[in-house]
Design a protein around this motif. Sequence first.
Motif, PDB file in Angstrom:
ATOM      1  N   ARG A  64       0.896  -0.987  -0.061  1.00 51.80           N
ATOM      2  CA  ARG A  64      -0.058   0.035   0.180  1.00 51.80           C
ATOM      3  C   ARG A  64       0.872   1.256  -0.009  1.00 51.80           C
ATOM      4  NH1 ARG A  64      -5.604   0.672   3.342  1.00 51.80           N
ATOM      5  NH2 ARG A  64      -5.904   3.068   3.263  1.00 51.80           N
ATOM      6  N   ARG A  67       0.319   7.342   2.920  1.00 53.58           N
ATOM      7  CA  ARG A  67      -0.581   8.532   2.710  1.00 53.58           C
ATOM      8  C   ARG A  67       0.182   9.697   2.711  1.00 53.58           C
ATOM      9  NH1 ARG A  67      -5.500  10.287   6.660  1.00 53.58           N
ATOM     10  NH2 ARG A  67      -6.377  12.071   5.398  1.00 53.58           N
ATOM     11  N   GLN A 100      -1.881   4.836   6.806  1.00 52.95           N
ATOM     12  CA  GLN A 100      -2.908   5.841   6.956  1.00 52.95           C
ATOM     13  C   GLN A 100      -2.407   7.075   7.564  1.00 52.95           C
ATOM     14  OE1 GLN A 100      -6.036   3.438   8.213  1.00 52.95           O
ATOM     15  NE2 GLN A 100      -6.737   2.837   6.287  1.00 52.95           N
ATOM     16  N   GLY A 102       0.334   8.410   7.405  1.00 58.90           N
ATOM     17  CA  GLY A 102       1.365   8.782   6.638  1.00 58.90           C
ATOM     18  C   GLY A 102       2.691   8.386   7.127  1.00 58.90           C
TER      19      GLY A 102
END
Length: 317
Positions: A64, A67, A100, A102
């Motif tokens: 993933r 962020r 998420q 960051g």
Amino acid sequence: MDFKLAVLQDPRRNHSEVESMKGEPITKKMVKEALKPGYYRDSTLPGFCLRVRANGKKTYVVRRKVRGSQKVVVLTLGDPAVMPLEKARIAASEYILQLQKGEDPQLTKREQVEKKDRQEKQQELIERKNSMTLRRAWTDYSGNRNLKPNTLYIYGLLVNRYLNDWLDLPVFKISKDMVEQRHRVLSADHPAQANHIMRILRAILTYASAAYEDEDGSSILPENPVRRLSQTRTWNKIKRRERYIKSHQLKSWYSAVAQLKPDDHDYLMLLLLTGLRKNEGMSLKWTNIDLKEKTLTIIDPKNGNTHVLPLTDYLYR
């Protein structure tokens, strides 16, 4: 079971990677039957994947973006043969939460490793500094300095008697206040000896300052604490001894010496006419006397230089 797959090309790899269609959670059955190389994404936990390599090896991973960044992070969780699926989901959830926010878990892990390395190095440095005690400094100093046996004996006697409670202290923990206080206490009874002890300590710590370094090459003892006595001008003022034979006393002195045994008489006359120290005169050997050249040689006197003196007629006889 034949899974519906979408192809995702990765220019860093020689084979194509595939992802599962959205809407399919990773199950034990999927893990068992997935054979095509690629990333099989879990629909219930975005970012949680089953990875199948070209050689058939399977691993749970998190894949993933961080962020606020275009960086795609791939974190290996474990082998399905060893790691239960639910445990993998829990681990993945923790990593995904960081992404998420960051945060880069890879960077965080690296920072933790680096922090641990720094802490270990710091601990090693502390242990190394603590091992550099006054006892060790005295041992190293006395072993590396070319001091005469008698000097070493006297130094050792004074260090072990008057600085004994400091011997196991790291040298950098001997403070200026400690030096000043100890000098004051010793000076109450023996001012000259107090000065002598502090000069010995100063010499040992000067050696330690030069010999013992931090990992960056700087001294573990930047300043010698005995300097406090010079900075505050608290060295004891010792009047020089002026015990000498005055001119009008020579006749009486010589008459008295003449009554002594020949060896004692000769020894005292030798000191009077040459100015030798008592131990220099006492330790003279016949090999130091050249009756042909009429010279007397003092080997390795206190100042370290061999000294040759002419023999007067009186001394020659």
